[in-house]
Design a protein around this motif. Structure first.
Motif, PDB file in Angstrom:
ATOM      1  N   LYS A  24       0.833  -1.214   0.000  1.00  0.00           N
ATOM      2  CA  LYS A  24       0.000   0.000   0.000  1.00  0.00           C
ATOM      3  C   LYS A  24       0.866   1.263   0.000  1.00  0.00           C
ATOM      4  O   LYS A  24       0.553   2.248  -0.666  1.00  0.00           O
ATOM      5  CB  LYS A  24      -0.923   0.007   1.230  1.00  0.00           C
ATOM      6  CG  LYS A  24      -2.145  -0.889   1.124  1.00  0.00           C
ATOM      7  CD  LYS A  24      -2.930  -0.736  -0.164  1.00  0.00           C
ATOM      8  CE  LYS A  24      -3.565   0.629  -0.326  1.00  0.00           C
ATOM      9  NZ  LYS A  24      -4.246   0.769  -1.650  1.00  0.00           N
ATOM     10  N   GLY A  25       1.970   1.214   0.746  1.00  0.00           N
ATOM     11  CA  GLY A  25       2.889   2.349   0.795  1.00  0.00           C
ATOM     12  C   GLY A  25       3.451   2.660  -0.582  1.00  0.00           C
ATOM     13  O   GLY A  25       3.503   3.821  -1.004  1.00  0.00           O
ATOM     14  N   ALA A  26       3.855   1.622  -1.306  1.00  0.00           N
ATOM     15  CA  ALA A  26       4.408   1.807  -2.655  1.00  0.00           C
ATOM     16  C   ALA A  26       3.364   2.371  -3.608  1.00  0.00           C
ATOM     17  O   ALA A  26       3.671   3.232  -4.443  1.00  0.00           O
ATOM     18  CB  ALA A  26       4.942   0.477  -3.187  1.00  0.00           C
ATOM     19  N   ILE A  45       6.964  -2.661  -9.553  1.00  0.00           N
ATOM     20  CA  ILE A  45       5.824  -3.439 -10.061  1.00  0.00           C
ATOM     21  C   ILE A  45       4.583  -2.550 -10.125  1.00  0.00           C
ATOM     22  O   ILE A  45       3.848  -2.557 -11.116  1.00  0.00           O
ATOM     23  CB  ILE A  45       5.571  -4.686  -9.176  1.00  0.00           C
ATOM     24  CG1 ILE A  45       6.684  -5.726  -9.398  1.00  0.00           C
ATOM     25  CG2 ILE A  45       4.200  -5.302  -9.475  1.00  0.00           C
ATOM     26  CD1 ILE A  45       6.625  -6.899  -8.445  1.00  0.00           C
ATOM     27  N   THR A  46       4.368  -1.762  -9.050  1.00  0.00           N
ATOM     28  CA  THR A  46       3.219  -0.851  -9.024  1.00  0.00           C
ATOM     29  C   THR A  46       3.310   0.154 -10.167  1.00  0.00           C
ATOM     30  O   THR A  46       2.316   0.421 -10.858  1.00  0.00           O
ATOM     31  CB  THR A  46       3.158  -0.099  -7.668  1.00  0.00           C
ATOM     32  OG1 THR A  46       3.174  -1.049  -6.611  1.00  0.00           O
ATOM     33  CG2 THR A  46       1.891   0.734  -7.559  1.00  0.00           C
ATOM     34  N   ALA A  47       4.513   0.705 -10.370  1.00  0.00           N
ATOM     35  CA  ALA A  47       4.725   1.663 -11.464  1.00  0.00           C
ATOM     36  C   ALA A  47       4.492   1.004 -12.825  1.00  0.00           C
ATOM     37  O   ALA A  47       3.891   1.609 -13.719  1.00  0.00           O
ATOM     38  CB  ALA A  47       6.140   2.236 -11.391  1.00  0.00           C
ATOM     39  N   SER A 107       6.408   3.428 -16.728  1.00  0.00           N
ATOM     40  CA  SER A 107       7.620   2.631 -16.881  1.00  0.00           C
ATOM     41  C   SER A 107       8.890   3.428 -16.621  1.00  0.00           C
ATOM     42  O   SER A 107       9.904   2.887 -16.201  1.00  0.00           O
ATOM     43  CB  SER A 107       7.679   1.989 -18.272  1.00  0.00           C
ATOM     44  OG  SER A 107       7.692   2.971 -19.284  1.00  0.00           O
ATOM     45  N   GLU A 108       8.842   4.762 -16.864  1.00  0.00           N
ATOM     46  CA  GLU A 108      10.032   5.576 -16.594  1.00  0.00           C
ATOM     47  C   GLU A 108      10.342   5.615 -15.103  1.00  0.00           C
ATOM     48  O   GLU A 108      11.500   5.599 -14.699  1.00  0.00           O
ATOM     49  CB  GLU A 108       9.850   7.020 -17.108  1.00  0.00           C
ATOM     50  CG  GLU A 108       9.730   7.140 -18.620  1.00  0.00           C
ATOM     51  CD  GLU A 108       8.276   7.127 -19.083  1.00  0.00           C
ATOM     52  OE1 GLU A 108       7.413   6.661 -18.311  1.00  0.00           O
ATOM     53  OE2 GLU A 108       8.018   7.569 -20.200  1.00  0.00           O
ATOM     54  N   ILE A 109       9.267   5.660 -14.260  1.00  0.00           N
ATOM     55  CA  ILE A 109       9.476   5.635 -12.809  1.00  0.00           C
ATOM     56  C   ILE A 109      10.028   4.275 -12.396  1.00  0.00           C
ATOM     57  O   ILE A 109      10.922   4.182 -11.567  1.00  0.00           O
ATOM     58  CB  ILE A 109       8.174   5.951 -12.041  1.00  0.00           C
ATOM     59  CG1 ILE A 109       7.931   7.467 -12.033  1.00  0.00           C
ATOM     60  CG2 ILE A 109       8.232   5.439 -10.604  1.00  0.00           C
ATOM     61  CD1 ILE A 109       6.814   7.932 -11.143  1.00  0.00           C
ATOM     62  N   ALA A 110       9.509   3.196 -13.005  1.00  0.00           N
ATOM     63  CA  ALA A 110       9.952   1.841 -12.658  1.00  0.00           C
ATOM     64  C   ALA A 110      11.447   1.679 -12.879  1.00  0.00           C
ATOM     65  O   ALA A 110      12.177   1.211 -12.000  1.00  0.00           O
ATOM     66  CB  ALA A 110       9.176   0.801 -13.469  1.00  0.00           C
TER      67      ALA A 110
END
Length: 318
Positions: free
Chosen positions: A16-18, A229-231, A237-240
């Motif tokens: 949840k935090g992520a 995974i959340t991103a 995808s750039e954040i991931a």
């Protein structure tokens, strides 16, 4: 029974935090008018590296140098293989030109610098290998150079997009709160997973060295895994990818830099092979990133398999 319950609660807090953290950071990127990749490289990367920093700094204060160093190297290998791999399998990761030309090579440079400062026996003829306080200060100076580059790129990008309309229905207060709550969930959840996962591992009779290389390294990297995974699920995808590249840079330069400034870190000879593996994996990510400027499902599957092979190797080695 209690450690298993707390481990489960820790995972829930992480997930949840992520979710909150990625949402808040993405919206802040929109408000600041800077690319998501830069938020991934800074706010998200620093936030998800906080469990590594906490564990390594506490380990340094307690004189457990092997935990401090093993945690960072193990976490970076986990990030380069399983985190990138799973995120790419979920949604192919788009790779920015700047990431290929500057950010991944900077990760490579930081890894090579770590290898150099560890090699006191070979390079200086000393009896033991140490990461000294002066080495730690050099790492922190490297970090300052990286942060200067990131801020300069962010300001340039912001100036180029000043004419764009301000995003609607996105407010500063709400998104700062969401980001801070998300970060708190990540840090607390990560700590719960590590401490209770380690306790469970000891109950199962695992050695301390193996726990450090596996449970602690994987546990402190869970925020990167869950965040990426959340991103990827949100198609950010750039954040991931930025999160993973940025986290690896922060782990070496900030976490090891700070830890070794607190107390010089003795280097176990076995760790050299892990550093070589980390450098090779960074090169593999760079090669994969150059293919069509993305890391696809096939490359992701190869990276995930590489982690399984590495895990089998360290279990047999120890």
């Amino acid at each position: 029974m209690l450690p298993y319950v707390l481990l489960f609660v820790g995972f829930i807090l992480l997930i949840k935090g992520a979710d909150f953290f990625v949402e808040g950071a993405s919206n802040i990127a929109s408000l600041l008018r800077v690319p998501s990749i830069l938020i991934g490289l800074t706010i998200v990367a620093f936030g998800t590296s906080s469990p590594e920093a906490t564990v390594s700094i506490i380990a340094a204060l307690e004189g457990s140098a092997e935990v401090s160093l093993g945690n960072v190297i193990g976490s970076n290998i986990f990030n380069l293989t399983l985190v990138v791999g799973i995120a790419a399998i979920i949604f192919p990761l788009k790779v920015e030109t700047e990431t290929i030309r500057k950010e991944i090579p900077f990760t490579l440079l930081a890894s090579a610098a770590l290898l150099v400062v560890m090699g006191d026996v070979v390079l200086e003829g000393l009896s033991d290998n140490y990461i000294t306080r002066s080495d730690g200060l050099v790492f922190l100076l490297f970090l300052a150079v990286f942060m200067y580059y990131v801020i300069e790129v962010a300001l340039k990008s912001r100036n180029n997009s000043l004419d764009e309309p301000t995003p609607e229905n996105i407010t500063w207060g709400k998104n700062i709160l969401i980001t801070v709550l998300g970060l708190a969930g990540i840090v607390i959840g990560g700590e719960m997973v590590v401490s209770n996962g380690t306790e469970i591992a000891y109950q199962w009779g695992m050695s301390e060295t193996l726990v450090g290389l596996t449970i602690i390294a994987i546990g402190t990297s869970l925020p990167e895994l869950v965040t990426s995974i959340t991103a990827a699920l949100k198609k950010e995808s750039e954040i991931a990818l930025g999160n993973i590249v940025g986290s690896n840079i922060f782990n070496i330069l900030f976490v090891l830099g700070t830890s070794s400034v607190i107390t010089p870190l003795a280097v176990n000879g076995k760790v050299f092979m892990d550093v070589y593996i980390m450098i090779v994996l960074t090169l593999v990510l760079l090669i994969f990133s150059r293919t069509n400027f993305r890391v696809g499902k096939r490359e992701g599957s190869i990276l995930a398999l590489m982690y399984v092979i590495y895990l089998v190797y360290i279990i047999l080695r120890n």
